[in-house]
Scaffold this active site. Sequence first.
Site: not given
Length: 382
Positions: A189-191, A329, A90, A150
Site C-alpha cells: 500500500y502506497s499513498n 480511511g 483513503s 513514511q
Amino acid sequence: MLRYAKVFGAACVLALALCACGTDGRGNAPAAPSYADVGTILDRLTGADGAPGALLEVSDAHGRTVLTRGVANIDTHAPMVGDSRFRIGSMTKMFVATVVLQLVGEQKVGLDTPVEQYLPGLIKGNGNDGRDITVRHLLQHTSGLPDYVQYLDLTELVRNPGAHHDPLDLVNLALDHPRLFAPGNGWQYSNTDYVVAGLLIEKVTGQPYAEEIERRIIHPLALDGTSVPGDDSTIPGVHPQGYARPADALLDMTGINPTVAGASGGMISTAGDMNRFLTALVNGQLLHPSELHAMMTTRPAEDGSGSAYGLGLMSTPLPCGGLYWGHDGGIPGFRTLSGTTPDGRTATAMSNQYPGGSDAQISDMNTAVATALCEGKLSHGS
C-alpha cells in the site's frame, strides 16, 4: 489509508467474531434488522476503546438506519450528529480510481500503458522508473513506489497542520528512496500511487482531479455533503472535531490542510453520501462492465486481514459468509470505513480519532461495519 505509525504507534487489526446465519425455516418474511449488536460495539468503541465519538449508517431494503455514540467535541460535549461531514481519508481512492477507469472507458488512458507516457520524466531515480510502472500498477498498489507518508516530518505536521503540500513535492519525497520491488512483482500500500494518479487525471483531462471528481461523480449522484477541499482546511456544515492521540491527551487536528493527503485521501463526505456512492459504483452506475470488472479483479493485500485489493476497491470476508466491497480511511482526526454486500446492504462508519488509541478501537470499527452488513441476515433468525 494514510498511516502515521512512526509517530502515533497506530496499528490496523481486523478481528471479526464468527456469527451464525440462515433463514427461519418457516417461510416467514424477514424482520427488519435491529442493529442492536452494532450499537453495543459502538458503545465499546466510544467507551473502553477511548474514541470521543462515532457514527454508523446502514442502507438496505428497509431504508436508512443511523446510529451515533459519544461526542463531536470534547470541550463542549456536543453529541455526534448522524448527518455530519468528516474527512474520509483513503476512501478518496475509490473516487480517484473511478475517474481513471472512466478515462480508460473513454480510451483516453490505457490501464497497461506506462505512466511515463502521460507524465514524462516524473517518476525516476533510486530504481523508480515511470517507464516500468503502468496505470494498473498505480491503482492496485503494485508499482513498488515508496509511500511518501513514511517520510513526512510528522512533528512539523502536528506543529503546523494548515501548511500546504504540493503533490509534486510529495511524489519527490517518495522518489528520494529506493523502490520497494520491481513493478508488478509485489504488493505494498502506497499513498504515492494515488498522488500520481491525481496528476495523471489532470494531465489527461486538462482539469484538476478535484474538478473531474465533482463533474463525473459528485454532481451526477447529488452527493451534496461531499467535496474535494483542496487547500481549504475547514470542514463545511455540521461536523465533529477530529482528534489524534500522540500521547495521553487528545490533540485537535480538525483544521489540517488536506493537501498533505491530496488525491490519496483529502476528500470530505457524509455516511449517507458514501453509502450512495459505493452502491452506485458496485451496481455499475459509474463504470462500464469491463472497467468495473477490472476494478473488482483483486490480489491478496498481504496484510494478514484476508482482504484483497482491486483497483481502488477492496474485498473483505464477512464473518457470516461472503464478502463486502469497500475501502477504509485514516487521516489525522478521522478513521473511516465503508462497505457494501452483493445483496445491497451498505454501511459507513466514522470515529473522530485517528491516529493513536488502542488496536481494539480500529478492530471494533471493522467489527461494527461487518456486523451491520451481516445483521440483515441474522435478523432472519437462525
